[in-house]
Design an enzyme around this catalytic site. Structure first.
Site, short mmCIF file in Angstrom:
data_model
loop_
_atom_site.label_atom_id
_atom_site.label_comp_id
_atom_site.label_asym_id
_atom_site.label_seq_id
_atom_site.Cartn_x
_atom_site.Cartn_y
_atom_site.Cartn_z
NE ARG A 15 -1.97 -1.73 3.57
CZ ARG A 15 -2.39 -1.91 4.83
NH1 ARG A 15 -3.61 -1.51 5.16
NH2 ARG A 15 -1.61 -2.46 5.73
CE LYS A 75 0.97 -2.29 9.43
NZ LYS A 75 -0.21 -2.62 10.28
CE1 TYR A 94 -5.41 2.24 10.40
CE2 TYR A 94 -4.30 1.87 8.30
CZ TYR A 94 -5.46 2.06 9.03
OH TYR A 94 -6.67 2.05 8.39
CG HIS A 96 -2.00 -1.04 15.17
ND1 HIS A 96 -3.34 -1.06 15.45
CD2 HIS A 96 -1.92 -0.99 13.82
CE1 HIS A 96 -4.04 -1.02 14.32
NE2 HIS A 96 -3.20 -0.98 13.32
CB SER A 134 -12.11 -2.85 10.21
OG SER A 134 -11.23 -2.34 11.19
NE ARG A 203 -22.36 -4.59 15.48
CZ ARG A 203 -22.38 -3.80 14.41
NH1 ARG A 203 -23.15 -2.72 14.40
NH2 ARG A 203 -21.65 -4.08 13.35
CB VAL A 267 -8.73 -9.76 12.18
CG1 VAL A 267 -8.66 -8.44 11.42
CG2 VAL A 267 -9.26 -10.85 11.24
CB ALA A 268 -7.38 -8.60 17.32
CG ASP A 270 -3.24 -4.86 13.73
OD1 ASP A 270 -4.11 -5.19 14.55
OD2 ASP A 270 -3.50 -4.28 12.66
CB ALA A 299 0.74 -7.76 11.64
CG MET A 301 -4.67 -10.18 7.45
SD MET A 301 -6.14 -10.74 8.34
CE MET A 301 -7.14 -11.37 7.01
#
Length: 370
Positions: A15, A75, A94, A96, A134, A203, A267-268, A270, A299, A301
């Site tokens: 990216r 990133k 990002y 994290h 996400s 939810r 998926v979490a 990172d 990390a 995806m």
């Protein structure tokens, strides 16, 4: 403002922080944009595309960092970039932080201004700069999970959607947020038997209303998770606590309760992962096996589908980048509660509580740095 767009150098990250259309908008607002040579190639954008949009191409990453007041990335900086960051330089990307102490301490030491995509937050608590990735990661989790359920990939050898006369795979999704909802849509569309767990009853009611008949909702607690694990083929970890480490919902000993060839997609990861045995992997070596359970823990995806991901991310980030460039980061964050919540580390101080708590670092209220 002088804006720099370096090439991403994290493993298999294709990216890019800004697309030519974004460059054009920034230049139209009176800003100067420098893009590192070949930065956009992985996402399908040439240096010529950037030049036509008004950017200046610089040959090296060192030159981009040296000239820019604001760095726009995708990133977090990796170790080889730490020393390139200048005093008081703004990084918009990002981070994290809560899952990576060395990065946190490096940004403190560099006296950088770190505005994290993942903690920019609207009044309704939605995360506008995290949502697009996400959505991509949620959909990809099923695509990848289906592949790793194949026997040559060490999975159970089960087709996600089944065929007439043969039951489909059972998919368990931990978390009913953006990632979980998109994962459920994809899994349901492929014909799987899907269960979503969440702690928020409102939810679950909403998801029950909008999802097709092959998606069931269930209250998330340790008892229910333990009950469901032995009967499910693909398990998606989709839990997020903004700016903080994800809780471990699947403990190490629970792996022994699963069938050999079960696939876990965290998926979490990172943000530390919601599966205790998860550790970050790369697109080059995406999986590992513990107790005959396949773990997919990449990390970044969305980096595997960079054209889609880059466009989706830029659609969300560009309006904020223009605000920051037009006003400067201090005024932009003072004027916008959304951007203010994106500040994590400012001039050696941790101004985001979740990051400070993760590493027992001193916390400074963000208002004190504005």
């Amino acid at each position: 403002m002088i804006i720099g767009v370096p090439k991403e150098i994290k493993n298999n990250e294709n990216r890019v922080g800004t697309i030519p259309a974004g460059v054009n908008e920034l230049v139209r607002n009176g800003h100067t944009v420098y893009v590192q040579a070949t930065a956009g190639e992985g996402s399908g954008f040439s240096d010529e595309d950037y030049t036509k949009a008004g950017a200046t191409i610089l040959p090296t990453i060192e030159e981009v960092y040296a000239i820019a007041e604001m760095i726009i990335k995708v990133k977090e900086p990796i170790e080889s970039e730490y020393n390139l960051i200048k005093d008081n330089q703004l990084l918009f990307t990002y981070f994290h932080f809560a899952s990576h102490e060395p990065l946190t301490r490096a940004m403190i030491e560099r006296n950088a201004v770190c505005l994290a995509y993942e903690t920019v937050e609207r009044a309704d608590r939605s995360l506008p700069l995290l949502i697009p990735m996400s959505e991509v990661a949620g959909r990809m989790s099923i695509q990848e999970g289906a592949k790793y359920l194949e026997k040559p990939m060490k999975g159970r050898g089960i087709l996600l959607g089944g065929v007439p006369g043969v039951r489909p795979a059972k998919v368990l999704i931990l978390g009913g947020g953006v990632v979980g909802t998109n994962a459920a849509k994809m899994a349901a569309g492929m014909g799987a038997d899907v269960t979503i767990l969440d702690t928020n009853l409102a939810r679950l009611r909403y998801l029950d209303d909008i999802m097709p008949a092959n998606v069931n909702t269930f209250m998330s607690n340790e008892y229910n998770i333990r009950e469901l694990l032995p009967t499910h083929d693909l398990i998606i970890g989709a839990v997020l606590i903004p700016g903080a480490k994800a809780p471990h919902l699947i403990k190490r000993e629970m792996l022994k309760e699963m069938r050999p060839g079960t696939v876990l997609v965290d998926v979490a990861v990172d943000q530390g992962g919601c599966i205790e045995t998860a550790k970050p992997t790369t697109h080059e070596n995406p999986t590992f096996i513990i107790d005959d359970v396949v773990h997919y823990c990449v990390a970044n995806m969305p980096g595997a589908v960079p054209y889609t991901s880059t466009l989706a991310l830029n659609n969300a980030t560009l309006p904020y980048a223009i605000q920051i460039a037009n006003k400067g980061w201090k005024k932009a964050c003072a004027d916008s509660e959304e951007l203010k919540k994106g500040l994590n580390v400012v001039n050696g101080k941790v101004v985001y509580r979740g990051v400070a708590e993760a590493f027992n670092l001193p916390y400074t209220p963000v208002e004190e740095v504005l």
